[in-house]
Design a protein around this motif. Sequence first.
Motif, short mmCIF file in Angstrom:
data_model
loop_
_atom_site.label_atom_id
_atom_site.label_comp_id
_atom_site.label_asym_id
_atom_site.label_seq_id
_atom_site.Cartn_x
_atom_site.Cartn_y
_atom_site.Cartn_z
N VAL A 60 13.03 1.32 -9.55
CA VAL A 60 13.48 0.23 -8.67
C VAL A 60 12.43 -0.06 -7.60
CG1 VAL A 60 15.18 -0.41 -6.92
CG2 VAL A 60 15.94 0.56 -9.10
N ALA A 61 11.88 1.00 -6.98
CA ALA A 61 10.87 0.80 -5.94
C ALA A 61 9.65 0.09 -6.49
CB ALA A 61 10.48 2.15 -5.33
N ARG A 62 9.25 0.42 -7.71
CA ARG A 62 8.09 -0.24 -8.31
C ARG A 62 8.38 -1.71 -8.56
NH1 ARG A 62 6.29 4.56 -12.63
NH2 ARG A 62 4.87 5.63 -11.18
N ALA A 63 9.57 -2.03 -9.04
CA ALA A 63 9.92 -3.43 -9.28
C ALA A 63 9.88 -4.22 -7.98
CB ALA A 63 11.30 -3.52 -9.92
N ILE A 64 10.40 -3.64 -6.91
CA ILE A 64 10.43 -4.33 -5.62
C ILE A 64 9.03 -4.51 -5.07
CG2 ILE A 64 11.19 -4.10 -3.22
CD1 ILE A 64 13.79 -2.89 -4.32
N ALA A 65 8.17 -3.50 -5.23
CA ALA A 65 6.78 -3.61 -4.75
C ALA A 65 6.06 -4.76 -5.44
CB ALA A 65 6.04 -2.30 -4.96
N VAL A 66 6.26 -4.89 -6.75
CA VAL A 66 5.61 -5.98 -7.49
C VAL A 66 6.19 -7.33 -7.08
CG1 VAL A 66 5.31 -6.97 -9.79
CG2 VAL A 66 4.89 -4.54 -9.42
N ASP A 67 7.49 -7.38 -6.84
CA ASP A 67 8.10 -8.62 -6.36
C ASP A 67 7.51 -9.02 -5.01
OD1 ASP A 67 10.03 -10.79 -6.24
OD2 ASP A 67 11.16 -9.56 -4.82
N ASN A 68 7.34 -8.05 -4.11
CA ASN A 68 6.74 -8.36 -2.80
C ASN A 68 5.32 -8.90 -2.95
OD1 ASN A 68 9.01 -7.56 -1.37
ND2 ASN A 68 8.30 -5.45 -1.10
N LEU A 69 4.57 -8.31 -3.89
CA LEU A 69 3.21 -8.79 -4.13
C LEU A 69 3.22 -10.21 -4.69
CD1 LEU A 69 0.17 -8.37 -4.26
CD2 LEU A 69 0.49 -7.20 -6.45
N ALA A 70 4.17 -10.50 -5.57
CA ALA A 70 4.27 -11.85 -6.14
C ALA A 70 4.61 -12.87 -5.05
CB ALA A 70 5.32 -11.87 -7.24
N LYS A 71 5.51 -12.51 -4.14
CA LYS A 71 5.86 -13.41 -3.04
C LYS A 71 4.64 -13.69 -2.16
CE LYS A 71 10.72 -11.93 -2.75
NZ LYS A 71 11.68 -11.09 -1.99
N LEU A 72 3.88 -12.64 -1.85
CA LEU A 72 2.69 -12.81 -1.04
C LEU A 72 1.66 -13.67 -1.76
CD1 LEU A 72 1.34 -11.92 1.63
CD2 LEU A 72 0.41 -9.96 0.38
N THR A 73 1.52 -13.47 -3.06
CA THR A 73 0.59 -14.27 -3.86
C THR A 73 0.95 -15.74 -3.80
OG1 THR A 73 0.14 -12.41 -5.36
CG2 THR A 73 -0.27 -14.63 -6.21
N LEU A 74 2.23 -16.06 -3.94
CA LEU A 74 2.66 -17.45 -3.88
C LEU A 74 2.40 -18.05 -2.50
CD1 LEU A 74 6.06 -17.38 -5.82
CD2 LEU A 74 3.90 -18.38 -6.59
N GLN A 75 2.65 -17.27 -1.44
CA GLN A 75 2.44 -17.77 -0.09
C GLN A 75 0.96 -18.10 0.15
OE1 GLN A 75 4.03 -14.51 2.16
NE2 GLN A 75 6.13 -15.29 2.13
N ILE A 76 0.07 -17.24 -0.31
CA ILE A 76 -1.35 -17.49 -0.13
C ILE A 76 -1.82 -18.67 -0.98
CG2 ILE A 76 -3.65 -16.51 -0.49
CD1 ILE A 76 -2.41 -13.78 0.22
N ALA A 77 -1.36 -18.70 -2.24
CA ALA A 77 -1.75 -19.80 -3.12
C ALA A 77 -1.30 -21.15 -2.56
CB ALA A 77 -1.17 -19.58 -4.51
#
Length: 240
Positions: free
Chosen positions: A179-196
Amino acid sequence: MTGTEAARRLIADGCRVLANEGLVFGTLGHISARHGSGMLLRARGPADLGLQFSRAEEVVPATLAGDPLEESPYRLPVEHPLHGETLRLRPDVNAVVHAHPPAVVACTIAGLPLLPIAGAFDIPAARMAHDGIPTYRRSVLVRTPEIAQQMLDAMRDRPVCLLAGHGLIAVGDSVPQAVARAIAVDNLAKLTLQIAATGAPLVPIAEEDYQELPDLGGGLNDDTVWRHLVARLPTGGVQQ
C-alpha cells in the motif's frame, strides 16, 4: 483473533486506505495477501458499498487459480488472475495491491514518465523511479492468466508496474508495504502532472544527490506510514 482473521482485517483496512487516499473509487480495486498455498482476496457481495467501506468478512480465501476455499456470498473480482499469477510467479511477493489512481492513469495516457524528479521530498518514490517504474501497455482488464503473465513480463522484478489507461499494481512483503508503495507512486504521478502543467521539463535530480538519499528502512517507510494512514481513516480501522 486467529492469524486468518487478522490478515482479513489488514486487507480490509488496506482497501479503505486506498479509497481514503484517492487511489480507488467506488467498488473498483482490490488487495490480496499470500495465505498458505493460496491467497486472501477482497471480494464483492450483493450489498457491496465500495472499498471505502470494506469489511473483514469481504476478504475471502481462494486458490491462486481463483477457486474459493469456503462457501461465501462474496464473489472474487474478475481480475483475480492479476493477484493469483503474481503470487504464483513471484515467490518474493506476499501482498498485491491493484488500484486506479487518476494521476497515474493520466500520466500513462499523456506519455509522461515517472522520473526521480524530487529526492528528499519522497525518498521511496525517488528510489523506485530511479530504478525504473515499468508500464504494461495494454489497457485491458487483467482477467486471464495469459494477460497477467504479459503484465508480469513487463513488470519484471520491480515493486510497481503502471497499467496504461488503467491503474497500477504494487507488491510487497506485506500489505502495509504494498500500500505504501502504491501511494508513493501516486504522489509522484501527481507531482509529475503539476510540473508538466507549468510547461517546465521533467528533469531527474542529479545522480550525486540521489546517492545521498538513505534507505530509511521499513520501520519508517512502511510501519510508520501504515499507522498514519490507518489513523486517518474515519473510524481508525476495521473493527468487525
